[in-house]
Enzyme design. Structure first.
Site, mmCIF file in Angstrom:
data_model
loop_
_atom_site.group_PDB
_atom_site.id
_atom_site.type_symbol
_atom_site.label_atom_id
_atom_site.label_comp_id
_atom_site.label_asym_id
_atom_site.label_seq_id
_atom_site.Cartn_x
_atom_site.Cartn_y
_atom_site.Cartn_z
ATOM 1 N N ARG A 12 0.805 -1.219 0.000
ATOM 2 C CA ARG A 12 0.000 0.000 0.000
ATOM 3 C C ARG A 12 0.841 1.275 0.000
ATOM 4 O O ARG A 12 0.634 2.171 -0.807
ATOM 5 C CB ARG A 12 -0.912 0.047 1.243
ATOM 6 C CG ARG A 12 -2.128 -0.805 1.148
ATOM 7 C CD ARG A 12 -2.489 -1.356 2.517
ATOM 8 N NE ARG A 12 -1.541 -2.402 2.847
ATOM 9 C CZ ARG A 12 -1.778 -3.684 2.632
ATOM 10 N NH1 ARG A 12 -2.931 -4.062 2.200
ATOM 11 N NH2 ARG A 12 -0.863 -4.603 2.884
ATOM 12 N N THR A 13 1.803 1.348 0.929
ATOM 13 C CA THR A 13 2.523 2.617 1.092
ATOM 14 C C THR A 13 3.353 2.929 -0.148
ATOM 15 O O THR A 13 3.315 4.045 -0.665
ATOM 16 C CB THR A 13 3.397 2.559 2.362
ATOM 17 O OG1 THR A 13 2.575 2.128 3.439
ATOM 18 C CG2 THR A 13 3.991 3.908 2.690
ATOM 19 N N LYS A 40 24.647 -5.305 -1.952
ATOM 20 C CA LYS A 40 26.107 -5.456 -2.012
ATOM 21 C C LYS A 40 26.775 -4.809 -0.807
ATOM 22 O O LYS A 40 27.976 -4.569 -0.807
ATOM 23 C CB LYS A 40 26.631 -4.823 -3.306
ATOM 24 C CG LYS A 40 26.057 -5.453 -4.557
ATOM 25 C CD LYS A 40 26.582 -4.720 -5.777
ATOM 26 C CE LYS A 40 25.966 -5.292 -7.051
ATOM 27 N NZ LYS A 40 26.292 -4.472 -8.213
ATOM 28 N N ARG A 52 11.342 4.137 3.613
ATOM 29 C CA ARG A 52 10.912 3.144 4.601
ATOM 30 C C ARG A 52 12.130 2.305 4.951
ATOM 31 O O ARG A 52 12.850 1.839 4.062
ATOM 32 C CB ARG A 52 9.808 2.259 4.047
ATOM 33 C CG ARG A 52 9.593 1.031 4.924
ATOM 34 C CD ARG A 52 8.365 0.273 4.594
ATOM 35 N NE ARG A 52 7.182 0.999 5.006
ATOM 36 C CZ ARG A 52 5.960 0.468 4.996
ATOM 37 N NH1 ARG A 52 5.776 -0.764 4.594
ATOM 38 N NH2 ARG A 52 4.917 1.168 5.389
ATOM 39 N N HIS A 103 5.108 6.388 11.440
ATOM 40 C CA HIS A 103 4.592 6.179 10.084
ATOM 41 C C HIS A 103 3.546 7.290 9.878
ATOM 42 O O HIS A 103 2.338 7.034 9.864
ATOM 43 C CB HIS A 103 3.968 4.782 10.002
ATOM 44 C CG HIS A 103 3.611 4.317 8.634
ATOM 45 N ND1 HIS A 103 3.748 5.100 7.506
ATOM 46 C CD2 HIS A 103 3.094 3.131 8.195
ATOM 47 C CE1 HIS A 103 3.345 4.413 6.449
ATOM 48 N NE2 HIS A 103 2.944 3.223 6.846
HETATM 49 C C1 NCD Z 1 1.973 -0.942 8.338
HETATM 50 C C2 NCD Z 1 3.471 -0.742 8.382
HETATM 51 O O1 NCD Z 1 4.196 -1.143 7.483
HETATM 52 O O2 NCD Z 1 3.872 -0.137 9.347
HETATM 53 N N1 NCD Z 1 1.445 -1.177 7.095
HETATM 54 C C3 NCD Z 1 1.241 -0.166 6.203
HETATM 55 O O3 NCD Z 1 2.039 0.734 6.062
HETATM 56 N N2 NCD Z 1 0.097 -0.184 5.523
HETATM 57 C C4 NCD Z 1 1.491 -1.883 9.361
HETATM 58 C C5 NCD Z 1 2.034 -3.266 9.405
HETATM 59 O O4 NCD Z 1 3.029 -3.602 8.775
HETATM 60 O O5 NCD Z 1 1.448 -4.050 10.151
#
Ligand code: NCD
Length: 332
Positions: free
Chosen positions: A73-74, A101, A123, A151
């Site tokens: 999703r993100t 690497k 991320r 997040h």
């Molecule tokens: C979350 C994350 O990656 O922090 N998911 C997301 O971004 N939609 C929650 C999760 O991984 O459980």
């Protein structure tokens, strides 16, 4: 009397470069900022239903998505958000890049910095990775999740979804249930919900609720029955990838589901159910709950696109919001 006139009058100096802004934590935002971003997201959401969805707003800007952890999703919504705003987008995943690497985050940041990106979305499993990228590049940095820390765009899209569905956040009661200990979503959401005037109760077994978290201003309950009182039940998965090896937080997943799983019997009619995804159906959430009309899970995903458009736009433009919204409408 000594001459105290400055050597060069202020107005003759080149304008001060605007301070580079980042979105690393919900703590970076005041209530006004959140309101501005949600208003902007609403404007962008209005463009999602058109036949032609692209806006020229960020033409010529470059957005780099740097993902060191898996994401559906993100990463997809940041990529689509940037494309919908006509920015040039580059998406780099750790696997298949020089990270495989052994390249350090600092060297990766310096390398990407050579292309002068306007925004880097990152991320990373380590807390503080976005701050490091902000130090070694000139880009605006957006935290798309750092370890179990923050997040922020998830929290913004959750607020947006709640406002769309329930008309407000102020005064609502939100129960967050599950593995709060390892959840950056929980930390960001608690901060954001409290900032906007909601009441928050964290529900789960004691080993999965951080000790002392009440100091943030939320309540804690170790009784699953507590979720029945909430307007919104926000479900979290067990984040095994962040659990310490060998640590036993719950006796077994089966036991967890039996005691803490969100099932149709544990919620009441009219309650809204949210989940950031990915869901483990049959573990933290029953499939019947995930599929019910009051589950907002797919609406959260759709909100994510509009909210991430708003965040990219807001970071890359300065000036009063009224002007920005008018500008968007003018090009739309
Ligand atoms: C979350 C994350 O990656 O922090 N998911 C997301 O971004 N939609 C929650 C999760 O991984 O459980």
């Amino acid at each position: 009397m000594a001459d105290v006139r400055p050597l060069v009058r202020d107005e003759l100096l080149p304008p001060k470069p605007p301070e580079r802004r980042h979105l690393i934590s919900i703590g970076d935002l005041a209530r006004d900022d959140v309101e501005r971003l949600l208003t902007l997201a609403k404007t962008f959401a209005g463009t999602l239903d058109r036949d032609v969805k692209k806006l020229p707003t960020l033409r010529g800007r470059t957005v780099v998505n740097l993902f060191y952890e898996s994401s559906t999703r993100t990463s997809s919504s940041f990529e689509l958000a940037a494309k919908r705003l006509s920015a040039d987008v580059m998406s780099i995943k750790a696997s298949g890049s020089a990270v495989d690497k052994g390249e350090s985050l600092k060297d990766t940041a310096l390398t990407i910095g050579c292309y002068d990106p306007d925004v880097i979305v990152i991320r990373h499993p380590e807390i503080g990775a976005p701050n490091l990228v902000a130090r070694f590049t000139e880009a605006h940095v957006v935290n798309a999740g750092d370890g179990k820390h923050q997040h922020p765009t998830q929290a913004l899209l959750d607020l947006y979804t709640i406002v769309e569905e329930l008309g407000r956040v102020e005064g609502l009661h939100v129960a967050i249930v599950g593995d709060v200990l390892h959840s950056r979503v929980a930390r960001s959401d608690v901060q954001a919900l409290l900032l906007m005037g909601a009441h928050v109760t964290l529900v789960g077994p004691p080993p999965l609720i951080p000790r002392g978290i009440e100091a943030m201003g939320c309540a804690v309950s170790h009784d699953i029955g507590a979720i029945k009182e909430a307007d919104v039940v926000y479900v979290l998965r067990m984040q095994k990838e962040r659990m310490l090896a060998g640590a036993n937080y719950v006796p077994s997943l089966r036991e967890y589901t039996a005691r803490w799983g969100v099932t149709p019997e544990r919620i009441r009619p009219g309650q809204k159910v949210m989940h950031p995804g990915p869901m483990n159906r049959g573990v933290e959430i029953d499939g019947a709950v995930a599929d019910m009309a009051d589950a907002l899970i797919e609406r959260q995903v759709r909100s994510g696109l509009a909210v991430r458009m708003a965040v990219l736009y807001d970071l890359l433009t300065h000036g009063p919001v009224g002007v920005k919204v008018a500008e968007i409408q003018a090009v739309a």
